[in-house]
Design a protein around this motif. Structure first.
Motif, PDB file in Angstrom:
ATOM      1  N   LYS A  91     -28.874  -1.285 -11.809  1.00 11.48           N
ATOM      2  CA  LYS A  91     -27.507  -1.171 -11.331  1.00 11.48           C
ATOM      3  C   LYS A  91     -26.868  -2.548 -11.331  1.00 11.48           C
ATOM      4  CE  LYS A  91     -28.338   2.826  -8.424  1.00 11.48           C
ATOM      5  NZ  LYS A  91     -28.306   3.360  -7.056  1.00 11.48           N
ATOM      6  N   VAL A  92     -25.817  -2.683 -12.083  1.00 11.89           N
ATOM      7  CA  VAL A  92     -25.092  -3.950 -12.164  1.00 11.89           C
ATOM      8  C   VAL A  92     -23.838  -3.825 -11.312  1.00 11.89           C
ATOM      9  CG1 VAL A  92     -23.937  -5.561 -13.713  1.00 11.89           C
ATOM     10  CG2 VAL A  92     -25.968  -4.314 -14.496  1.00 11.89           C
ATOM     11  N   GLU A  93     -23.741  -4.671 -10.321  1.00  9.55           N
ATOM     12  CA  GLU A  93     -22.564  -4.666  -9.462  1.00  9.55           C
ATOM     13  C   GLU A  93     -21.569  -5.688  -9.989  1.00  9.55           C
ATOM     14  OE1 GLU A  93     -23.502  -5.213  -5.395  1.00  9.55           O
ATOM     15  OE2 GLU A  93     -25.030  -3.643  -5.383  1.00  9.55           O
ATOM     16  N   LYS A  94     -20.383  -5.222 -10.217  1.00  9.54           N
ATOM     17  CA  LYS A  94     -19.346  -6.116 -10.729  1.00  9.54           C
ATOM     18  C   LYS A  94     -18.726  -6.886  -9.566  1.00  9.54           C
ATOM     19  CE  LYS A  94     -18.126  -3.149 -14.571  1.00  9.54           C
ATOM     20  NZ  LYS A  94     -17.039  -2.373 -15.201  1.00  9.54           N
ATOM     21  N   GLU A  95     -18.502  -8.162  -9.805  1.00 13.09           N
ATOM     22  CA  GLU A  95     -17.848  -8.977  -8.796  1.00 13.09           C
ATOM     23  C   GLU A  95     -16.340  -8.821  -8.955  1.00 13.09           C
ATOM     24  OE1 GLU A  95     -19.046 -13.019  -8.600  1.00 13.09           O
ATOM     25  OE2 GLU A  95     -21.170 -12.532  -8.791  1.00 13.09           O
ATOM     26  N   ILE A  96     -15.694  -8.546  -7.863  1.00 10.58           N
ATOM     27  CA  ILE A  96     -14.250  -8.374  -7.888  1.00 10.58           C
ATOM     28  C   ILE A  96     -13.604  -9.713  -7.540  1.00 10.58           C
ATOM     29  CG2 ILE A  96     -12.314  -7.153  -6.848  1.00 10.58           C
ATOM     30  CD1 ILE A  96     -14.295  -4.891  -6.214  1.00 10.58           C
ATOM     31  N   GLU A  97     -12.741 -10.145  -8.426  1.00 13.99           N
ATOM     32  CA  GLU A  97     -12.047 -11.409  -8.166  1.00 13.99           C
ATOM     33  C   GLU A  97     -10.933 -11.158  -7.167  1.00 13.99           C
ATOM     34  OE1 GLU A  97     -10.771 -13.458 -11.648  1.00 13.99           O
ATOM     35  OE2 GLU A  97     -12.603 -12.962 -12.726  1.00 13.99           O
ATOM     36  N   ASP A  98     -10.926 -11.964  -6.135  1.00 13.78           N
ATOM     37  CA  ASP A  98      -9.933 -11.799  -5.078  1.00 13.78           C
ATOM     38  C   ASP A  98      -8.854 -12.873  -5.240  1.00 13.78           C
ATOM     39  OD1 ASP A  98      -8.643 -10.978  -2.879  1.00 13.78           O
ATOM     40  OD2 ASP A  98     -10.096 -11.744  -1.432  1.00 13.78           O
ATOM     41  N   ASN A  99      -7.741 -12.466  -5.783  1.00 15.12           N
ATOM     42  CA  ASN A  99      -6.610 -13.390  -5.970  1.00 15.12           C
ATOM     43  C   ASN A  99      -5.493 -13.102  -4.974  1.00 15.12           C
ATOM     44  OD1 ASN A  99      -7.998 -14.404  -8.121  1.00 15.12           O
ATOM     45  ND2 ASN A  99      -6.898 -13.188  -9.638  1.00 15.12           N
ATOM     46  N   TYR A 100      -5.808 -12.475  -3.901  1.00  9.86           N
ATOM     47  CA  TYR A 100      -4.797 -12.074  -2.927  1.00  9.86           C
ATOM     48  C   TYR A 100      -4.367 -13.285  -2.094  1.00  9.86           C
ATOM     49  CZ  TYR A 100      -2.695  -9.635   1.000  1.00  9.86           C
ATOM     50  OH  TYR A 100      -1.845  -9.207   1.967  1.00  9.86           O
ATOM     51  N   ASP A 101      -3.070 -13.459  -1.966  1.00  8.85           N
ATOM     52  CA  ASP A 101      -2.535 -14.561  -1.175  1.00  8.85           C
ATOM     53  C   ASP A 101      -1.636 -13.968  -0.098  1.00  8.85           C
ATOM     54  OD1 ASP A 101      -1.886 -17.028  -0.230  1.00  8.85           O
ATOM     55  OD2 ASP A 101      -0.430 -17.469  -1.825  1.00  8.85           O
ATOM     56  N   ARG A 102      -2.009 -14.161   1.162  1.00  9.03           N
ATOM     57  CA  ARG A 102      -1.234 -13.600   2.268  1.00  9.03           C
ATOM     58  C   ARG A 102       0.136 -14.249   2.396  1.00  9.03           C
ATOM     59  NH1 ARG A 102      -4.355 -13.880   7.681  1.00  9.03           N
ATOM     60  NH2 ARG A 102      -4.325 -16.031   7.040  1.00  9.03           N
ATOM     61  N   ARG A 103       0.209 -15.513   2.093  1.00  4.10           N
ATOM     62  CA  ARG A 103       1.472 -16.239   2.263  1.00  4.10           C
ATOM     63  C   ARG A 103       2.570 -15.707   1.346  1.00  4.10           C
ATOM     64  NH1 ARG A 103      -0.749 -21.843   1.283  1.00  4.10           N
ATOM     65  NH2 ARG A 103      -2.758 -20.853   1.181  1.00  4.10           N
ATOM     66  N   LYS A 104       2.173 -15.103   0.252  1.00  2.00           N
ATOM     67  CA  LYS A 104       3.153 -14.570  -0.690  1.00  2.00           C
ATOM     68  C   LYS A 104       3.942 -13.400  -0.095  1.00  2.00           C
ATOM     69  CE  LYS A 104       3.262 -12.746  -5.395  1.00  2.00           C
ATOM     70  NZ  LYS A 104       2.464 -12.361  -6.523  1.00  2.00           N
ATOM     71  N   TYR A 105       3.325 -12.670   0.825  1.00  2.00           N
ATOM     72  CA  TYR A 105       3.955 -11.477   1.409  1.00  2.00           C
ATOM     73  C   TYR A 105       4.474 -11.714   2.846  1.00  2.00           C
ATOM     74  CZ  TYR A 105       1.801  -9.223  -2.566  1.00  2.00           C
ATOM     75  OH  TYR A 105       1.438  -8.914  -3.831  1.00  2.00           O
ATOM     76  N   LEU A 106       4.490 -12.932   3.323  1.00  4.12           N
ATOM     77  CA  LEU A 106       4.973 -13.242   4.658  1.00  4.12           C
ATOM     78  C   LEU A 106       6.465 -12.944   4.801  1.00  4.12           C
ATOM     79  CD1 LEU A 106       3.122 -16.489   5.710  1.00  4.12           C
ATOM     80  CD2 LEU A 106       2.960 -14.233   6.747  1.00  4.12           C
ATOM     81  N   GLN A 107       7.210 -13.057   3.763  1.00  8.46           N
ATOM     82  CA  GLN A 107       8.650 -12.816   3.826  1.00  8.46           C
ATOM     83  C   GLN A 107       8.987 -11.379   4.137  1.00  8.46           C
ATOM     84  OE1 GLN A 107      10.243 -13.861   0.028  1.00  8.46           O
ATOM     85  NE2 GLN A 107       8.894 -12.456  -1.065  1.00  8.46           N
ATOM     86  N   TYR A 108       8.083 -10.482   3.865  1.00 10.11           N
ATOM     87  CA  TYR A 108       8.341  -9.044   4.121  1.00 10.11           C
ATOM     88  C   TYR A 108       7.930  -8.625   5.531  1.00 10.11           C
ATOM     89  CZ  TYR A 108       8.698  -9.041  -0.931  1.00 10.11           C
ATOM     90  OH  TYR A 108       9.067  -9.331  -2.220  1.00 10.11           O
ATOM     91  N   MET A 109       7.310  -9.461   6.268  1.00 13.95           N
ATOM     92  CA  MET A 109       6.846  -9.154   7.621  1.00 13.95           C
ATOM     93  C   MET A 109       8.007  -9.327   8.590  1.00 13.95           C
ATOM     94  SD  MET A 109       3.652  -8.412   7.215  1.00 13.95           S
ATOM     95  CE  MET A 109       2.842  -8.583   8.745  1.00 13.95           C
ATOM     96  N   ASN A 110       8.112  -8.433   9.525  1.00 16.53           N
ATOM     97  CA  ASN A 110       9.145  -8.557  10.577  1.00 16.53           C
ATOM     98  C   ASN A 110       8.607  -9.403  11.706  1.00 16.53           C
ATOM     99  OD1 ASN A 110      10.909  -6.968   9.178  1.00 16.53           O
ATOM    100  ND2 ASN A 110      10.294  -5.083  10.202  1.00 16.53           N
TER     101      ASN A 110
END
Length: 112
Positions: A91-110
């Motif tokens: 079983k080969v487990e693929k590594e998921i690249e995490d490119n998520y940046d929280r700061r990019k979505y701060l403008q949508y937060m109330n």
């Protein structure tokens, strides 16, 4: 004597009337027979892999003859043992690249 015969006939008739032949009697128990009345088409697989169509007395689909290991060469014996071993799946487990940046979505937060 005649009255005895008539009485005997009446007894026989009443006893025969008491017997009820049930049509599903065979479904309640196993059919106890060693050989069947007809021959059934069956495939016979020889140890070398060849197949022959035969007529067999029991309803079977395939009959496979066993391989005589003592008549095989040591290399063939080893290959047969390797084929009989259970195969392990890798079983080969693929590594998921995490490119998520929280700061990019701060403008949508109330912010209240």
């Amino acid at each position: 004597m005649a009255s005895l015969l008539t009485r005997y006939r009446e007894i026989l008739i009443t006893c025969q009337a008491c017997i009820r032949h049930v049509s599903n009697k065979a479904t309640c128990s196993k059919i106890q027979r060693k050989y069947y009345e007809r021959l059934y088409p069956t495939i016979l697989v020889l140890p070398n892999g060849a197949t022959i169509n035969i007529r067999y007395h029991k309803p079977r689909q395939i009959i496979k003859l066993p391989i005589d290991i003592t008549k095989l060469s040591p290399e063939e014996q080893l290959a047969l043992k390797q084929r009989r071993k259970p195969k392990t799946e890798i079983k080969v487990e693929k590594e998921i690249e995490d490119n998520y940046d929280r700061r990019k979505y701060l403008q949508y937060m109330n912010r209240s």
